[in-house]
Design a protein around this motif. Structure first.
Motif, PDB file in Angstrom:
ATOM      1  N   LEU A   1       0.833  -1.200   0.000  1.00 54.06           N
ATOM      2  CA  LEU A   1       0.000   0.000   0.000  1.00 54.06           C
ATOM      3  C   LEU A   1       0.870   1.253   0.000  1.00 54.06           C
ATOM      4  CD1 LEU A   1      -2.608  -1.131   2.691  1.00 54.06           C
ATOM      5  CD2 LEU A   1      -2.828  -1.292   0.211  1.00 54.06           C
ATOM      6  N   GLU A   2       1.930   1.241   0.804  1.00 51.03           N
ATOM      7  CA  GLU A   2       2.856   2.373   0.819  1.00 51.03           C
ATOM      8  C   GLU A   2       3.578   2.499  -0.517  1.00 51.03           C
ATOM      9  OE1 GLU A   2       5.056   1.082   4.235  1.00 51.03           O
ATOM     10  OE2 GLU A   2       4.025   2.492   5.546  1.00 51.03           O
ATOM     11  N   GLY A   3       3.878   1.356  -1.130  1.00 50.46           N
ATOM     12  CA  GLY A   3       4.526   1.355  -2.440  1.00 50.46           C
ATOM     13  C   GLY A   3       3.674   2.023  -3.503  1.00 50.46           C
ATOM     14  N   MET A   4       2.359   1.905  -3.396  1.00 46.20           N
ATOM     15  CA  MET A   4       1.464   2.551  -4.355  1.00 46.20           C
ATOM     16  C   MET A   4       1.623   4.070  -4.301  1.00 46.20           C
ATOM     17  SD  MET A   4      -2.122   0.579  -4.061  1.00 46.20           S
ATOM     18  CE  MET A   4      -2.272  -1.163  -4.280  1.00 46.20           C
ATOM     19  N   PHE A   5       1.735   4.612  -3.096  1.00 48.06           N
ATOM     20  CA  PHE A   5       1.923   6.056  -2.963  1.00 48.06           C
ATOM     21  C   PHE A   5       3.277   6.482  -3.514  1.00 48.06           C
ATOM     22  CE2 PHE A   5      -1.634   5.989  -0.003  1.00 48.06           C
ATOM     23  CZ  PHE A   5      -2.268   7.169  -0.350  1.00 48.06           C
ATOM     24  N   GLN A   6       4.300   5.698  -3.260  1.00 41.87           N
ATOM     25  CA  GLN A   6       5.627   6.015  -3.786  1.00 41.87           C
ATOM     26  C   GLN A   6       5.620   5.971  -5.314  1.00 41.87           C
ATOM     27  OE1 GLN A   6       7.984   3.076  -1.788  1.00 41.87           O
ATOM     28  NE2 GLN A   6       8.134   4.262   0.101  1.00 41.87           N
ATOM     29  N   ASP A   7       4.943   4.993  -5.879  1.00 44.32           N
ATOM     30  CA  ASP A   7       4.855   4.892  -7.337  1.00 44.32           C
ATOM     31  C   ASP A   7       4.108   6.073  -7.940  1.00 44.32           C
ATOM     32  OD1 ASP A   7       6.232   2.511  -7.180  1.00 44.32           O
ATOM     33  OD2 ASP A   7       4.450   1.235  -7.459  1.00 44.32           O
ATOM     34  N   MET A   8       3.042   6.513  -7.282  1.00 46.34           N
ATOM     35  CA  MET A   8       2.291   7.661  -7.786  1.00 46.34           C
ATOM     36  C   MET A   8       3.138   8.929  -7.742  1.00 46.34           C
ATOM     37  SD  MET A   8      -0.591   6.682  -8.952  1.00 46.34           S
ATOM     38  CE  MET A   8      -1.423   8.241  -9.149  1.00 46.34           C
ATOM     39  N   LYS A   9       3.916   9.100  -6.691  1.00 51.26           N
ATOM     40  CA  LYS A   9       4.794  10.262  -6.564  1.00 51.26           C
ATOM     41  C   LYS A   9       5.878  10.223  -7.631  1.00 51.26           C
ATOM     42  CE  LYS A   9       6.672  13.795  -4.373  1.00 51.26           C
ATOM     43  NZ  LYS A   9       6.417  15.052  -5.027  1.00 51.26           N
ATOM     44  N   LEU A  10       6.460   9.058  -7.861  1.00 51.57           N
ATOM     45  CA  LEU A  10       7.483   8.898  -8.892  1.00 51.57           C
ATOM     46  C   LEU A  10       6.900   9.181 -10.273  1.00 51.57           C
ATOM     47  CD1 LEU A  10      10.362   8.018  -9.669  1.00 51.57           C
ATOM     48  CD2 LEU A  10       9.492   5.673  -9.787  1.00 51.57           C
ATOM     49  N   SER A  11       5.718   8.676 -10.529  1.00 50.70           N
ATOM     50  CA  SER A  11       5.056   8.920 -11.809  1.00 50.70           C
ATOM     51  C   SER A  11       4.802  10.408 -12.025  1.00 50.70           C
ATOM     52  CB  SER A  11       3.732   8.154 -11.851  1.00 50.70           C
ATOM     53  OG  SER A  11       3.011   8.467 -13.005  1.00 50.70           O
ATOM     54  N   GLU A  12       4.353  11.082 -10.979  1.00 53.37           N
ATOM     55  CA  GLU A  12       4.093  12.522 -11.063  1.00 53.37           C
ATOM     56  C   GLU A  12       5.388  13.284 -11.371  1.00 53.37           C
ATOM     57  OE1 GLU A  12       2.873  15.850  -7.831  1.00 53.37           O
ATOM     58  OE2 GLU A  12       1.631  14.036  -7.841  1.00 53.37           O
ATOM     59  N   ASP A  13       6.465  12.921 -10.692  1.00 49.96           N
ATOM     60  CA  ASP A  13       7.759  13.577 -10.926  1.00 49.96           C
ATOM     61  C   ASP A  13       8.263  13.338 -12.345  1.00 49.96           C
ATOM     62  OD1 ASP A  13       7.689  14.478  -8.331  1.00 49.96           O
ATOM     63  OD2 ASP A  13       9.093  12.958  -7.563  1.00 49.96           O
ATOM     64  N   LEU A  14       8.116  12.110 -12.834  1.00 52.79           N
ATOM     65  CA  LEU A  14       8.558  11.797 -14.201  1.00 52.79           C
ATOM     66  C   LEU A  14       7.746  12.556 -15.244  1.00 52.79           C
ATOM     67  CD1 LEU A  14       9.236   7.956 -13.946  1.00 52.79           C
ATOM     68  CD2 LEU A  14      10.922   9.783 -14.227  1.00 52.79           C
ATOM     69  N   MET A  15       6.447  12.704 -14.999  1.00 53.32           N
ATOM     70  CA  MET A  15       5.604  13.455 -15.937  1.00 53.32           C
ATOM     71  C   MET A  15       5.999  14.922 -15.971  1.00 53.32           C
ATOM     72  SD  MET A  15       3.613  11.694 -17.760  1.00 53.32           S
ATOM     73  CE  MET A  15       2.453  12.868 -18.378  1.00 53.32           C
ATOM     74  N   LYS A  16       6.347  15.482 -14.824  1.00 50.90           N
ATOM     75  CA  LYS A  16       6.804  16.871 -14.777  1.00 50.90           C
ATOM     76  C   LYS A  16       8.106  17.035 -15.547  1.00 50.90           C
ATOM     77  CE  LYS A  16       4.653  18.262 -10.434  1.00 50.90           C
ATOM     78  NZ  LYS A  16       4.883  18.608  -9.030  1.00 50.90           N
ATOM     79  N   GLN A  17       9.031  16.095 -15.380  1.00 52.35           N
ATOM     80  CA  GLN A  17      10.298  16.153 -16.113  1.00 52.35           C
ATOM     81  C   GLN A  17      10.059  16.033 -17.612  1.00 52.35           C
ATOM     82  OE1 GLN A  17      12.767  13.028 -14.580  1.00 52.35           O
ATOM     83  NE2 GLN A  17      13.508  14.253 -12.852  1.00 52.35           N
ATOM     84  N   TYR A  18       9.188  15.112 -17.983  1.00 54.14           N
ATOM     85  CA  TYR A  18       8.894  14.885 -19.399  1.00 54.14           C
ATOM     86  C   TYR A  18       8.276  16.135 -20.040  1.00 54.14           C
ATOM     87  CZ  TYR A  18       6.791  12.847 -23.573  1.00 54.14           C
ATOM     88  OH  TYR A  18       6.425  12.581 -24.858  1.00 54.14           O
ATOM     89  N   LYS A  19       7.297  16.709 -19.367  1.00 49.46           N
ATOM     90  CA  LYS A  19       6.648  17.913 -19.899  1.00 49.46           C
ATOM     91  C   LYS A  19       7.609  19.097 -19.899  1.00 49.46           C
ATOM     92  CE  LYS A  19       1.934  16.586 -18.778  1.00 49.46           C
ATOM     93  NZ  LYS A  19       0.764  16.835 -17.971  1.00 49.46           N
ATOM     94  N   GLY A  20       8.477  19.148 -18.907  1.00 50.18           N
ATOM     95  CA  GLY A  20       9.474  20.205 -18.834  1.00 50.18           C
ATOM     96  C   GLY A  20      10.513  20.112 -19.939  1.00 50.18           C
ATOM     97  N   SER A  21      10.800  18.904 -20.385  1.00 50.27           N
ATOM     98  CA  SER A  21      11.806  18.722 -21.447  1.00 50.27           C
ATOM     99  C   SER A  21      11.278  19.226 -22.792  1.00 50.27           C
ATOM    100  CB  SER A  21      12.216  17.255 -21.541  1.00 50.27           C
ATOM    101  OG  SER A  21      11.142  16.463 -22.007  1.00 50.27           O
ATOM    102  N   PHE A  22       9.969  19.225 -22.974  1.00 53.94           N
ATOM    103  CA  PHE A  22       9.389  19.709 -24.223  1.00 53.94           C
ATOM    104  C   PHE A  22       8.937  21.152 -24.148  1.00 53.94           C
ATOM    105  CE2 PHE A  22       8.668  15.115 -24.755  1.00 53.94           C
ATOM    106  CZ  PHE A  22       9.303  14.964 -25.973  1.00 53.94           C
ATOM    107  N   HIS A  23       9.060  21.753 -23.010  1.00 55.64           N
ATOM    108  CA  HIS A  23       8.586  23.120 -22.814  1.00 55.64           C
ATOM    109  C   HIS A  23       9.357  24.112 -23.681  1.00 55.64           C
ATOM    110  CE1 HIS A  23       6.200  26.051 -20.821  1.00 55.64           C
ATOM    111  NE2 HIS A  23       7.210  26.663 -20.231  1.00 55.64           N
ATOM    112  N   GLY A  24      10.646  23.911 -23.878  1.00 52.49           N
ATOM    113  CA  GLY A  24      11.451  24.839 -24.672  1.00 52.49           C
ATOM    114  C   GLY A  24      11.507  24.486 -26.147  1.00 52.49           C
ATOM    115  N   VAL A  25      10.988  23.312 -26.548  1.00 56.76           N
ATOM    116  CA  VAL A  25      11.036  22.862 -27.947  1.00 56.76           C
ATOM    117  C   VAL A  25       9.853  23.457 -28.711  1.00 56.76           C
ATOM    118  CG1 VAL A  25      11.001  20.849 -29.451  1.00 56.76           C
ATOM    119  CG2 VAL A  25      12.162  20.730 -27.251  1.00 56.76           C
ATOM    120  N   PRO A  26      10.087  24.042 -29.918  1.00 61.51           N
ATOM    121  CA  PRO A  26       8.975  24.648 -30.691  1.00 61.51           C
ATOM    122  C   PRO A  26       8.034  23.639 -31.267  1.00 61.51           C
ATOM    123  CG  PRO A  26      11.074  25.033 -31.818  1.00 61.51           C
ATOM    124  CD  PRO A  26      11.365  24.299 -30.532  1.00 61.51           C
TER     125      PRO A  26
END
Length: 151
Positions: free
Chosen positions: A126-151
């Motif tokens: 159950l605790e692992g589910m929360f950790q996975d959700m947090k990791l997923s959220e962080d990865l999505m932010k990084q992914y969206k941030g990597s395309f933020h400067g690309v036209p």
């Protein structure tokens, strides 16, 4: 729970907190709850409904904590704790994936209460589910941030 509290008070007042009567009351309550094999499933459904809808009406952390403590009180009497865990895990995963939980803090509080009742092994997934959700959220932010400067 109100009935249980009523009889606990009755035993306290009438029998001067006799250990024999307290044990008999505990065994009777446990027997009553475990008579139906679906009690664990129903308790899990109640918790799921509470986290999706019920906590919105509660204004303070004290009220939320009291509600969770009542759930844990019933949980203590269950013999089918593994069945409860299975259903709770399914409901928690649905709430996390759909974002329908009303409070992550209350979810974590419930998990910590279950952890204190049953140990670390019981709640590790159950605790692992929360950790996975947090990791997923962080990865999505990084992914969206990597395309933020690309036209």
């Amino acid at each position: 729970l109100a009935l249980k509290q009523k009889y606990e008070q009755f035993v306290k007042d009438s029998f001067k907190e006799s250990k024999d009567f307290q044990l008999a009351l505990k065994q009777a309550f446990e027997s009553f709850l475990n008579r139906d094999t679906r009690t664990a499933q129903y308790l899990s459904l109640f918790v799921d409904d509470m986290f999706r809808r019920g906590l919105k009406g509660m204004s303070s952390d004290v009220e939320i904590d009291a509600s969770l403590e009542q759930v844990v009180t019933v949980f203590r009497f269950l013999q089918d704790k593994d069945i409860f865990e299975s259903y709770y895990k399914q409901h928690l995963s649905r709430r996390l994936l759909t974002g329908r939980s009303s409070s992550d803090e209350a979810e974590k509080s419930m998990i910590s209460k279950l952890k204190s009742e049953c140990g670390h092994q019981y709640t590790s997934k159950l605790e692992g589910m929360f950790q996975d959700m947090k990791l997923s959220e962080d990865l999505m932010k990084q992914y969206k941030g990597s395309f933020h400067g690309v036209p």
